[in-house]
Design an enzyme around this catalytic site. Structure first.
Site, mmCIF file in Angstrom:
data_model
loop_
_atom_site.group_PDB
_atom_site.id
_atom_site.type_symbol
_atom_site.label_atom_id
_atom_site.label_comp_id
_atom_site.label_asym_id
_atom_site.label_seq_id
_atom_site.Cartn_x
_atom_site.Cartn_y
_atom_site.Cartn_z
ATOM 1 N N ARG A 59 0.682 -1.408 -0.128
ATOM 2 C CA ARG A 59 0.027 -0.164 -0.473
ATOM 3 C C ARG A 59 0.856 1.029 -0.071
ATOM 4 O O ARG A 59 0.482 2.848 -0.411
ATOM 5 C CB ARG A 59 -0.643 -0.696 1.080
ATOM 6 C CG ARG A 59 -2.549 -1.023 0.825
ATOM 7 C CD ARG A 59 -3.408 -1.252 1.776
ATOM 8 N NE ARG A 59 -2.073 -2.389 2.744
ATOM 9 C CZ ARG A 59 -2.863 -2.985 3.608
ATOM 10 N NH1 ARG A 59 -3.316 -1.978 4.352
ATOM 11 N NH2 ARG A 59 -2.061 -3.570 4.206
ATOM 12 N N GLU A 96 5.122 -9.406 16.250
ATOM 13 C CA GLU A 96 4.641 -10.568 17.356
ATOM 14 C C GLU A 96 5.004 -12.026 16.852
ATOM 15 O O GLU A 96 5.004 -12.752 18.919
ATOM 16 C CB GLU A 96 3.142 -10.239 17.169
ATOM 17 C CG GLU A 96 3.045 -10.431 18.613
ATOM 18 C CD GLU A 96 1.278 -9.609 18.914
ATOM 19 O OE1 GLU A 96 0.836 -8.951 17.993
ATOM 20 O OE2 GLU A 96 0.632 -9.936 20.127
HETATM 21 P P1 AMP Z 1 4.751 -3.117 11.827
HETATM 22 O O1 AMP Z 1 5.849 -2.887 11.393
HETATM 23 O O2 AMP Z 1 3.859 -3.585 12.904
HETATM 24 O O3 AMP Z 1 4.822 -0.595 11.895
HETATM 25 O O4 AMP Z 1 3.746 -2.425 10.769
HETATM 26 C C1 AMP Z 1 3.384 -1.957 9.034
HETATM 27 C C2 AMP Z 1 2.768 -2.731 7.726
HETATM 28 O O5 AMP Z 1 1.965 -3.885 8.377
HETATM 29 C C3 AMP Z 1 2.140 -1.140 7.125
HETATM 30 O O6 AMP Z 1 2.803 -1.895 5.959
HETATM 31 C C4 AMP Z 1 0.648 -2.129 7.070
HETATM 32 O O7 AMP Z 1 0.019 -2.044 6.199
HETATM 33 C C5 AMP Z 1 0.716 -2.859 7.694
HETATM 34 N N1 AMP Z 1 -0.143 -3.212 9.074
HETATM 35 C C6 AMP Z 1 0.539 -3.649 10.384
HETATM 36 N N2 AMP Z 1 -0.988 -3.148 11.264
HETATM 37 C C7 AMP Z 1 -1.996 -3.673 10.603
HETATM 38 C C8 AMP Z 1 -3.472 -3.283 10.757
HETATM 39 N N3 AMP Z 1 -4.028 -3.070 12.013
HETATM 40 N N4 AMP Z 1 -4.533 -3.016 9.760
HETATM 41 C C9 AMP Z 1 -3.834 -2.455 8.339
HETATM 42 N N5 AMP Z 1 -2.689 -2.855 7.846
HETATM 43 C C10 AMP Z 1 -1.048 -3.595 9.181
#
Ligand code: AMP
Length: 172
Positions: A59, A96
């Site tokens: 995205r 996680e």
């Molecule tokens: P993080 O590395 O945990 O910050 O996760 C970020 C990435 O995971 C981004 O590229 C988001 O598109 C996806 N992502 C994580 N959690 C969600 C969520 N609750 N809804 C949509 N996309 C998520």
């Protein structure tokens, strides 16, 4: 921003139990909202010499390319493993459960180039932190980080100390 928020759909228990997935497809399909989002992601970084916008699969590709066009910058994809055809650099980070890897072409950013990082959502911050580290390994200078949604309760910003992080919608 309230109008944008109304176009983001909460999908409980996707892709696994306990996760509330933020589905941005209604926002993407709404022409004024799509334009307003790209404008707002770009605005704080206009006139600051950004040469490359890096978008994170998948995205981040959508918004990243729109922001690049607005800034008159190039676009570089940070990809999931196995997608890039020539010499690349990778970074792995913990989730996680298990771990994740992202990759970039080794020649995608030249030393000293000014880079803006773009993605749709900041959750734990692991993806964005690893992406920033890859850019800096290549010698890029990170001007800032621009995202549509921040899940504040996951404290993703803590993984991006000293960086200019701009988010449009903050979920408490
Ligand atoms: P993080 O590395 O945990 O910050 O996760 C970020 C990435 O995971 C981004 O590229 C988001 O598109 C996806 N992502 C994580 N959690 C969600 C969520 N609750 N809804 C949509 N996309 C998520």
């Amino acid at each position: 921003m309230q109008n944008l928020e109304a176009l983001i759909r909460d999908v409980p228990d996707f892709p696994k139990p306990g996760i509330i997935f933020k589905d941005i497809t209604p926002l993407l399909a709404d022409a004024p909202a799509l334009k307003a989002t790209a404008d707002a992601l770009t605005e704080p970084f206009a006139g600051r010499g950004v040469e490359i916008v890096v978008g994170i699969e998948s995205r981040g590709f959508i918004f990243g390319s729109m922001v690049a066009e607005r800034l008159g910058a190039g676009f570089v994809p940070l990809r999931k493993p196995g997608k890039l055809p020539v010499e690349k650099r990778s970074a792995s980070y913990e989730l996680e459960y298990g771990s994740e890897t992202i990759e970039i072409h080794a020649d995608a950013v030249r030393p000293g180039q000014k880079v803006l990082m773009v993605d749709d959502l900041l959750a734990t911050g692991g993806t964005m932190a690893a992406g920033c580290e890859l850019i800096e390994q290549l010698g890029g200078e990170i001007v800032g980080v621009s995202l549509l949604i921040e899940l504040c309760f996951l404290n993703g910003r803590d993984k991006l100390p000293g960086r200019e992080v701009h988010t449009l919608i903050e979920v408490e």
